[in-house]
Design a protein around this motif. Structure first.
Motif, PDB file in Angstrom:
ATOM      1  N   GLN A  15       0.813  -1.216   0.000  1.00  0.00           N
ATOM      2  CA  GLN A  15       0.000   0.000   0.000  1.00  0.00           C
ATOM      3  C   GLN A  15       0.851   1.273   0.000  1.00  0.00           C
ATOM      4  OE1 GLN A  15      -0.788  -2.591   2.450  1.00  0.00           O
ATOM      5  NE2 GLN A  15      -2.006  -3.364   0.732  1.00  0.00           N
ATOM      6  N   THR A  16       2.115   1.146   0.438  1.00  0.00           N
ATOM      7  CA  THR A  16       2.929   2.355   0.606  1.00  0.00           C
ATOM      8  C   THR A  16       4.269   2.303  -0.104  1.00  0.00           C
ATOM      9  OG1 THR A  16       3.917   1.478   2.640  1.00  0.00           O
ATOM     10  CG2 THR A  16       1.888   2.770   2.867  1.00  0.00           C
ATOM     11  N   GLY A  17       4.548   1.238  -0.849  1.00  0.00           N
ATOM     12  CA  GLY A  17       5.860   1.117  -1.474  1.00  0.00           C
ATOM     13  C   GLY A  17       5.775   0.854  -2.961  1.00  0.00           C
ATOM     14  N   TRP A  18       6.813   0.268  -3.478  1.00  0.00           N
ATOM     15  CA  TRP A  18       6.943  -0.019  -4.907  1.00  0.00           C
ATOM     16  C   TRP A  18       6.782  -1.521  -5.098  1.00  0.00           C
ATOM     17  CZ3 TRP A  18      12.183  -0.392  -7.822  1.00  0.00           C
ATOM     18  CH2 TRP A  18      11.940  -0.689  -9.173  1.00  0.00           C
ATOM     19  N   LEU A  19       5.691  -1.909  -5.687  1.00  0.00           N
ATOM     20  CA  LEU A  19       5.417  -3.321  -5.922  1.00  0.00           C
ATOM     21  C   LEU A  19       6.190  -3.759  -7.157  1.00  0.00           C
ATOM     22  CD1 LEU A  19       3.852  -5.796  -4.960  1.00  0.00           C
ATOM     23  CD2 LEU A  19       1.957  -5.074  -6.446  1.00  0.00           C
ATOM     24  N   ILE A  20       7.283  -4.471  -6.918  1.00  0.00           N
ATOM     25  CA  ILE A  20       8.165  -4.868  -8.021  1.00  0.00           C
ATOM     26  C   ILE A  20       7.587  -6.066  -8.774  1.00  0.00           C
ATOM     27  CG2 ILE A  20      10.493  -5.696  -8.579  1.00  0.00           C
ATOM     28  CD1 ILE A  20      11.443  -4.304  -6.026  1.00  0.00           C
ATOM     29  N   ASN A  21       7.064  -7.002  -8.037  1.00  0.00           N
ATOM     30  CA  ASN A  21       6.551  -8.239  -8.613  1.00  0.00           C
ATOM     31  C   ASN A  21       5.045  -8.306  -8.371  1.00  0.00           C
ATOM     32  OD1 ASN A  21       7.208 -10.437 -10.112  1.00  0.00           O
ATOM     33  ND2 ASN A  21       7.965 -11.680  -8.413  1.00  0.00           N
TER      34      ASN A  21
ATOM     35  N   CYS B 236       8.150  -6.273  -2.859  1.00  0.00           N
ATOM     36  CA  CYS B 236       7.884  -4.847  -2.751  1.00  0.00           C
ATOM     37  C   CYS B 236       9.071  -4.161  -2.082  1.00  0.00           C
ATOM     38  CB  CYS B 236       6.607  -4.636  -1.929  1.00  0.00           C
ATOM     39  SG  CYS B 236       6.119  -2.915  -1.728  1.00  0.00           S
ATOM     40  N   ALA B 237       9.396  -2.957  -2.534  1.00  0.00           N
ATOM     41  CA  ALA B 237      10.453  -2.142  -1.923  1.00  0.00           C
ATOM     42  C   ALA B 237       9.816  -0.953  -1.215  1.00  0.00           C
ATOM     43  CB  ALA B 237      11.439  -1.661  -2.976  1.00  0.00           C
ATOM     44  N   PHE B 238      10.445  -0.535  -0.097  1.00  0.00           N
ATOM     45  CA  PHE B 238       9.885   0.597   0.644  1.00  0.00           C
ATOM     46  C   PHE B 238      10.997   1.418   1.291  1.00  0.00           C
ATOM     47  CE2 PHE B 238      10.187  -2.815   3.767  1.00  0.00           C
ATOM     48  CZ  PHE B 238      10.743  -2.174   4.869  1.00  0.00           C
ATOM     49  N   ALA B 239      10.628   2.613   1.657  1.00  0.00           N
ATOM     50  CA  ALA B 239      11.506   3.499   2.432  1.00  0.00           C
ATOM     51  C   ALA B 239      10.662   4.164   3.506  1.00  0.00           C
ATOM     52  CB  ALA B 239      12.150   4.555   1.538  1.00  0.00           C
ATOM     53  N   THR B 240      11.212   4.254   4.711  1.00  0.00           N
ATOM     54  CA  THR B 240      10.496   4.895   5.814  1.00  0.00           C
ATOM     55  C   THR B 240      11.523   5.459   6.784  1.00  0.00           C
ATOM     56  OG1 THR B 240       8.746   4.590   7.450  1.00  0.00           O
ATOM     57  CG2 THR B 240      10.335   2.792   7.218  1.00  0.00           C
ATOM     58  N   GLY B 241      11.066   6.139   7.793  1.00  0.00           N
ATOM     59  CA  GLY B 241      11.992   6.733   8.751  1.00  0.00           C
ATOM     60  C   GLY B 241      11.269   7.233   9.981  1.00  0.00           C
TER      61      GLY B 241
ATOM     62  N   PHE C 216      15.384   1.323   4.582  1.00  0.00           N
ATOM     63  CA  PHE C 216      15.108   0.933   3.201  1.00  0.00           C
ATOM     64  C   PHE C 216      15.007  -0.588   3.177  1.00  0.00           C
ATOM     65  CE2 PHE C 216      17.835   4.596   3.538  1.00  0.00           C
ATOM     66  CZ  PHE C 216      17.142   5.561   2.826  1.00  0.00           C
ATOM     67  N   GLY C 217      13.892  -1.106   2.640  1.00  0.00           N
ATOM     68  CA  GLY C 217      13.717  -2.534   2.745  1.00  0.00           C
ATOM     69  C   GLY C 217      12.991  -3.168   1.588  1.00  0.00           C
ATOM     70  N   LEU C 218      13.005  -4.480   1.630  1.00  0.00           N
ATOM     71  CA  LEU C 218      12.279  -5.320   0.684  1.00  0.00           C
ATOM     72  C   LEU C 218      11.330  -6.207   1.469  1.00  0.00           C
ATOM     73  CD1 LEU C 218      15.136  -6.460  -1.741  1.00  0.00           C
ATOM     74  CD2 LEU C 218      13.293  -4.833  -2.251  1.00  0.00           C
ATOM     75  N   GLU C 219      10.128  -6.390   0.908  1.00  0.00           N
ATOM     76  CA  GLU C 219       9.119  -7.195   1.580  1.00  0.00           C
ATOM     77  C   GLU C 219       8.497  -8.137   0.555  1.00  0.00           C
ATOM     78  OE1 GLU C 219       6.482  -5.364   4.678  1.00  0.00           O
ATOM     79  OE2 GLU C 219       4.936  -5.833   3.193  1.00  0.00           O
ATOM     80  N   MET C 220       8.290  -9.359   0.968  1.00  0.00           N
ATOM     81  CA  MET C 220       7.650 -10.315   0.071  1.00  0.00           C
ATOM     82  C   MET C 220       6.542 -11.051   0.818  1.00  0.00           C
ATOM     83  SD  MET C 220      10.654 -13.215  -0.188  1.00  0.00           S
ATOM     84  CE  MET C 220       9.642 -14.278  -1.207  1.00  0.00           C
ATOM     85  N   GLN C 221       5.573 -11.533   0.032  1.00  0.00           N
ATOM     86  CA  GLN C 221       4.405 -12.201   0.605  1.00  0.00           C
ATOM     87  C   GLN C 221       4.298 -13.593  -0.009  1.00  0.00           C
ATOM     88  OE1 GLN C 221       0.762 -10.028   0.165  1.00  0.00           O
ATOM     89  NE2 GLN C 221      -0.467 -11.511   1.321  1.00  0.00           N
ATOM     90  N   PRO C 222       4.955 -14.570   0.630  1.00  0.00           N
ATOM     91  CA  PRO C 222       4.941 -15.918   0.040  1.00  0.00           C
ATOM     92  C   PRO C 222       3.571 -16.577   0.085  1.00  0.00           C
ATOM     93  CG  PRO C 222       6.005 -15.939   2.186  1.00  0.00           C
ATOM     94  CD  PRO C 222       5.759 -14.514   1.848  1.00  0.00           C
ATOM     95  N   THR C 223       2.725 -16.241   1.046  1.00  0.00           N
ATOM     96  CA  THR C 223       1.355 -16.770   1.118  1.00  0.00           C
ATOM     97  C   THR C 223       0.434 -15.636   1.510  1.00  0.00           C
ATOM     98  OG1 THR C 223       1.316 -17.359   3.468  1.00  0.00           O
ATOM     99  CG2 THR C 223       2.340 -18.952   1.971  1.00  0.00           C
ATOM    100  N   SER C 224      -0.826 -15.895   1.469  1.00  0.00           N
ATOM    101  CA  SER C 224      -1.792 -14.864   1.847  1.00  0.00           C
ATOM    102  C   SER C 224      -1.744 -14.547   3.333  1.00  0.00           C
ATOM    103  CB  SER C 224      -3.203 -15.314   1.458  1.00  0.00           C
ATOM    104  OG  SER C 224      -3.542 -16.514   2.156  1.00  0.00           O
ATOM    105  N   GLN C 225      -1.176 -15.465   4.121  1.00  0.00           N
ATOM    106  CA  GLN C 225      -1.119 -15.246   5.559  1.00  0.00           C
ATOM    107  C   GLN C 225       0.242 -14.727   6.035  1.00  0.00           C
ATOM    108  OE1 GLN C 225      -2.344 -19.184   6.947  1.00  0.00           O
ATOM    109  NE2 GLN C 225      -4.351 -18.352   7.521  1.00  0.00           N
TER     110      GLN C 225
ATOM    111  N   SER D 156       2.720   4.271  -4.052  1.00  0.00           N
ATOM    112  CA  SER D 156       2.887   2.876  -4.464  1.00  0.00           C
ATOM    113  C   SER D 156       2.864   2.816  -5.985  1.00  0.00           C
ATOM    114  CB  SER D 156       1.780   1.997  -3.866  1.00  0.00           C
ATOM    115  OG  SER D 156       0.508   2.459  -4.264  1.00  0.00           O
ATOM    116  N   PHE D 157       3.667   1.892  -6.507  1.00  0.00           N
ATOM    117  CA  PHE D 157       3.825   1.778  -7.960  1.00  0.00           C
ATOM    118  C   PHE D 157       3.248   0.463  -8.460  1.00  0.00           C
ATOM    119  CE2 PHE D 157       7.164   4.518  -6.402  1.00  0.00           C
ATOM    120  CZ  PHE D 157       7.129   5.589  -7.269  1.00  0.00           C
TER     121      PHE D 157
END
Length: 662
Positions: free
Chosen positions: A349-355, A376-381, A406-415, A661-662
């Motif tokens: 919802q707040t970052g760059w959805l790469i995949n 997804c990639a994000f930046a916060t502070g 600065f981080g990367l986040e992935m969602q391997p399952t819906s949970q 978000s992209f």
């Protein structure tokens, strides 16, 4: 003889039965010849000022009288005289040999030409007269009497000489008599220390006593510590400040004062180079286990005239800023946890959805039916500023922490959602104590986290984190330093882990235009900060070797967040999303002494000290809020702020920016 010019007279003189008079006439003259004969000798002065100096070994047998207004210095001998009387207004001094001597009321005996000794060959009487005794460290004017002493009444006036002063714990032997008759008691003379260099340490921490050694055949004095242990700690007790970091510093200086007094008792170990104007020598410092530079710092402490400044000077000796920085570093770990946890699971919802995304909308990978795992990639502070209030004799301070992640986040399952983030930031402590000590640092961190959502209402977040801290500190001494700030550099390592669970309770129906939800939260977090040992630089006599140390926190938290979404147009493409949260935290390890102290050694003093500091304390209540304005489906503006009230102070944190978000 009337002296008309200030000069040296080498002539020998014979005193007839009627004797003779030297009228110094307000001039300073020296007689290096021999006075012989049977007559008396009177030293007079018909003008103001002036002095008579006898350097020869005279043999006359008549009486000697120092009249009012006259000053006689004997740096040879008049021991053959039948007796010396110093009348009211007259003064006898020098380093020579005297006959039996009586100091009349109003007369003055001032041994030495600087620090020196007068020897009385015979009996001695102080009949209401005055001793004028100069002191410089372990050195003092002295009088040696070969006969008895009686009467012994009058005043002893003490003054500082040559930039030196009296020191606590030293026994100053002023008069010794070789005959057996006792003469000195604890109340023999009136003691006047008004001419001693003003010293808060002496005035507040000691009492000037006589007959300190208990020998009635000597007259001696001592500035004795009021608590029987040390002058510095006694002074702090008098100020009501024998606590916090003044206590270990006072104990350190008291130990040094006591060792130096023992090493220089009777001016022993007097060989070696002089240490400034202290009156002590390098050999005396070495015998006491002290550096010569530290003895100068002890002298500077003695020279502080004001009690408040004395307290501040002692407080500035300790490495309290480095002890307090441990709490700042633990708080930096907390900011790392809270910033990452607020972002965790929200990247899409707040970052760059790469995949691509999961679920029914997943696209097929070429020639396979496997859905893409969303990446997804994000930046916060985040930023925070804190104020710790002084208490219990410990100094307060300000701190600020800022960090970007600065981080990367992935969602391997819906949970499940997992992520990793790198952070860079700063943590600064400043304005600690009256000397405004500072510690600044840069931080590099990494966080690994996971979010588990077993159903739409629940969210369980876990986090593991590490940070590396590069530290530079500056400590300023008050009144006793060499003018150069003392610097220290070291590194630290932080480790943290956290579990946070919340459950969303809708307060409005699904079809309601405005949605409101209450999210109760429960969490536990652990942090450990390991600060490596280091050696300070800047002032070799006051540089500390600070030991390595580990501080820890174990936070339990409970709270709730109220979340709303308010549409601003009919298409619901623009929203206003306010959030308000209240949380209470308890640090189970906050009162552990290991979290609020640090050990150090002061090599120049050959001593250790343990320094305490103030942390955030046990209890913490936080009120925070977020205002977010969704201006488009994938863009929003937001601002966050929080205020914390904790046991020892308060903290304000803030942040804001643009979410796209992209």
């Amino acid at each position: 003889m009337l002296v008309n010019e200030p000069e040296t007279f080498p002539t020998n003189y014979t005193l007839a039965p009627l004797g003779g008079t030297i009228d110094v006439n307000g001039l300073a003259s020296t007689f290096s010849g021999v006075f012989s004969g049977v007559g008396p000798l009177t030293i007079a002065n018909t003008s103001t000022g002036g002095s008579t100096n006898l350097t020869g070994v005279s043999t006359y047998t008549g009486a000697t009288v120092v009249s009012s207004g006259a000053k006689l210095s004997v740096n040879g001998s008049i021991a053959s005289s039948s007796g010396l009387t110093v009348n009211s207004g007259g003064t006898i001094g020098g380093n020579g040999q005297l006959p039996a001597t009586t100091i009349a009321s109003g007369g003055v005996m001032a041994p030495g030409n600087s620090i020196g000794t007068l020897t009385v060959n015979g009996n001695y009487g102080l009949n209401g007269g005055t001793f004028a005794i100069e002191l410089q460290g372990p050195q003092n004017d002295q009088i040696v009497v070969t006969g008895n002493v009686a009467p012994f009444t009058g005043t002893a006036v003490f003054s500082s000489y040559g930039g030196g002063t009296a020191w606590p714990g030293l026994t100053y032997s002023v008069l010794t008599a070789n005959a057996s008759a006792p003469f000195a008691t604890s109340t023999s003379l009136r003691l006047d220390q008004s001419q001693i260099t003003p010293s808060a340490l002496l005035q507040l921490g000691t009492t000037l006593i006589q007959d300190a050694d208990g020998n009635p055949r000597t007259f001696d004095v001592q500035w004795r510590p009021n608590n029987g242990t040390g002058a510095a700690s006694s002074a702090m007790q008098a100020l009501g400040a024998d606590n916090g970091n003044t206590r270990p510093a006072a104990t350190l200086f008291d130990g040094a004062f006591n060792r130096l007094a023992a090493a220089s008792a009777g001016n022993t170990n007097a060989a070696g180079a002089a240490i400034g104007t202290t009156g002590f020598t390098a050999n005396q410092a070495t015998a006491a286990g002290l550096s010569t530079g530290f003895v100068n710092r002890m002298a500077a402490l003695l020279a502080i005239p004001d009690g408040t400044q004395l307290q501040q000077a002692l407080g500035s000796v300790t490495p309290q800023s480095y002890a307090a920085f441990q709490s700042v570093s633990l708080n930096a770990l907390r900011l790392q946890r809270e910033t990452i946890n607020s972002q965790a699971g929200n990247c899409q919802q707040t970052g760059w959805l790469i995949n691509g995304s999961t679920g029914g909308n997943s696209k097929k990978v070429a020639s396979t039916s496997q859905a893409k795992v969303p990446l997804c990639a994000f930046a916060t502070g985040g930023n925070s500023t804190s104020t710790i209030n002084s208490s219990r004799g410990l100094s307060g301070y300000d701190s600020s922490i800022a960090g970007g992640f600065f981080g990367l986040e992935m969602q391997p399952t819906s949970q499940w959602t997992v992520g990793a983030a790198y952070g860079y930031g700063t943590a600064v402590l400043d304005n600690l104590g009256a000397s405004a000590n500072t510690v600044s640092s840069t931080l590099n961190s990494i966080s690994l986290y996971g979010v588990y959502k077993p159903d739409p209402g629940w969210s369980i977040k876990t986090l593991l984190g590490y940070s590396n801290t590069i530290i530079n500190g500056q400590r300023n001494l008050i009144a006793i330093g060499n003018g150069t700030p003392i610097s220290g550099s070291t590194t630290g390592n932080g480790y943290t882990a956290a579990v946070l669970a919340d459950y969303s309770i809708p307060l409005t129906k699904p079809a309601a235009r405005v949605s409101v939800a209450l999210n109760p939260q429960l969490g536990v977090a652990y942090g450990a900060y390991q600060q490596n040992g280091f050696q300070e630089t800047g002032d070799p006599s006051m540089n500390l070797n600070v030991a390595s140390h580990t501080s820890q926190s174990l936070l339990g938290s409970i709270g709730a967040e109220l979340v709303a979404a308010i549409p601003l147009n009919s298409a619901n493409s623009q929203l206003f999303k306010p959030r308000l949260a209240v949380a209470y935290q308890v640090d189970a390890l906050a009162n552990s002494s290991g979290n609020t102290s640090i050990d150090a050694t002061l090599p120049a003093a050959g001593a250790n000290l343990t320094t305490s500091s103030l942390g955030r304390g046990v209890n913490d209540i936080t009120v925070s809020g977020t205002l977010e304005y969704v201006i488009a489906p994938k863009a929003s503006l937001y601002a966050t702020a929080s205020y914390e009230a904790f046991t020892t102070g308060n903290q304000f944190a803030y942040g804001g920016g643009v979410k796209i978000s992209f």
